[in-house]
Design a protein around this motif. Structure first.
Motif, mmCIF file in Angstrom:
data_model
loop_
_atom_site.group_PDB
_atom_site.id
_atom_site.type_symbol
_atom_site.label_atom_id
_atom_site.label_comp_id
_atom_site.label_asym_id
_atom_site.label_seq_id
_atom_site.Cartn_x
_atom_site.Cartn_y
_atom_site.Cartn_z
ATOM 1 N N GLU A 241 0.831 -1.207 0.000
ATOM 2 C CA GLU A 241 0.000 0.000 0.000
ATOM 3 C C GLU A 241 0.860 1.250 0.000
ATOM 4 O O GLU A 241 0.577 2.204 -0.732
ATOM 5 N N ASN A 242 1.914 1.252 0.818
ATOM 6 C CA ASN A 242 2.797 2.424 0.881
ATOM 7 C C ASN A 242 3.474 2.682 -0.460
ATOM 8 O O ASN A 242 3.568 3.836 -0.892
ATOM 9 N N SER B 229 0.634 3.717 -3.161
ATOM 10 C CA SER B 229 0.055 5.050 -2.929
ATOM 11 C C SER B 229 1.033 6.170 -3.260
ATOM 12 O O SER B 229 0.622 7.308 -3.463
ATOM 13 N N SER B 230 2.321 5.849 -3.353
ATOM 14 C CA SER B 230 3.296 6.882 -3.709
ATOM 15 C C SER B 230 3.425 7.068 -5.223
ATOM 16 O O SER B 230 4.091 7.988 -5.679
ATOM 17 N N GLY C 200 -3.357 7.980 -5.423
ATOM 18 C CA GLY C 200 -4.117 8.476 -4.273
ATOM 19 C C GLY C 200 -4.217 7.439 -3.185
ATOM 20 O O GLY C 200 -3.366 6.555 -3.044
ATOM 21 N N LYS C 201 -5.319 7.498 -2.438
ATOM 22 C CA LYS C 201 -5.545 6.554 -1.339
ATOM 23 C C LYS C 201 -5.800 5.172 -1.933
ATOM 24 O O LYS C 201 -6.520 5.033 -2.916
ATOM 25 N N CYS C 202 -5.207 4.136 -1.302
ATOM 26 C CA CYS C 202 -5.406 2.781 -1.830
ATOM 27 C C CYS C 202 -5.476 1.757 -0.713
ATOM 28 O O CYS C 202 -5.028 2.002 0.400
ATOM 29 N N LYS C 203 -6.059 0.614 -1.067
ATOM 30 C CA LYS C 203 -6.104 -0.551 -0.191
ATOM 31 C C LYS C 203 -5.629 -1.744 -0.999
ATOM 32 O O LYS C 203 -5.877 -1.828 -2.200
ATOM 33 N N CYS D 297 -8.004 1.758 -5.575
ATOM 34 C CA CYS D 297 -7.406 3.071 -5.316
ATOM 35 C C CYS D 297 -8.243 4.168 -5.974
ATOM 36 O O CYS D 297 -9.076 3.903 -6.844
ATOM 37 N N GLN D 298 -7.984 5.410 -5.579
ATOM 38 C CA GLN D 298 -8.735 6.546 -6.104
ATOM 39 C C GLN D 298 -8.521 6.713 -7.604
ATOM 40 O O GLN D 298 -9.434 7.077 -8.328
ATOM 41 N N ARG E 226 -16.023 5.514 -2.851
ATOM 42 C CA ARG E 226 -15.910 6.588 -1.844
ATOM 43 C C ARG E 226 -17.026 6.529 -0.913
ATOM 44 O O ARG E 226 -18.027 6.593 -0.715
#
Length: 172
Positions: free
Chosen positions: A65-66, A69-70, A75-78, A138-139, A172
């Motif tokens: 995830e880290n 997301s970079s 954006g925000k992710c799982k 992710c977004q 969302r």
């Protein structure tokens, strides 16, 4: 005997506050030492193995995830990762082979060491499970360029084909 106990308590009442604290601390220490010998140490091996396995998956997911997301546009992710099987352990063995009159006999036994009054086998290698598939939400999951970057990154990280990676837009 009863007079000695009464004598002890009368002497205890005469002690200063610091001396009383020291006596209680000593008694408490002795009780803790005795309890540590009586109470079984640790949990069963199966619980610790399943905990280690869960920790391994959680750690992989958090690190992935880290990284993902970079990536620009994600954006925000799982992340959810599925693994092939549990880890595999290889233990040291003593092997004895005999070849008498044309027959071969082979005897193997594990090398043991004493650990907390228990015999445990000597671990020489631990193989962690392989990643089977990865799901990423992710977004930026609806953008084709972002999907391609995420799939490429995950494929490189885990050495799996792009067919085993799913990237979707997060709800969302």
């Amino acid at each position: 005997m009863e007079t000695k106990i009464k004598e002890y308590f009368s002497n205890f009442k005469k002690m200063k506050h610091k001396e009383k604290l020291l006596v209680f601390a000593c008694i408490f220490g002795v009780v803790l030492i005795l309890l540590s010998e009586v109470v079984p140490s640790g949990t069963s091996a199966k619980k610790s193995e399943s905990t280690d396995y869960r920790q391994y998956i959680t750690s992989l997911e958090e690190k992935t995830e880290n990284i993902i997301s970079s990536i620009d546009g994600v954006g925000k992710c799982k992340v959810m990762i599925t693994l092939q099987e549990t880890d595999e352990n290889f233990y040291a063995q003593n092997t004895d082979e005999n070849t008498d009159s044309g027959s071969i006999s082979k005897k193997s036994e594990y090398v043991l060491y004493e650990d907390n009054n228990n015999d445990s086998p000597v671990l020489i290698k631990q193989s962690f499970p392989k990643v089977m598939g990865v799901a990423v939400v992710c977004q930026g999951g609806d953008n084709a360029n972002v999907k391609e970057k995420v799939i490429s990154a995950v494929s490189s990280l885990f050495g799996i084909s792009s067919a085993k990676i799913s990237v979707s837009k997060i709800n969302r």
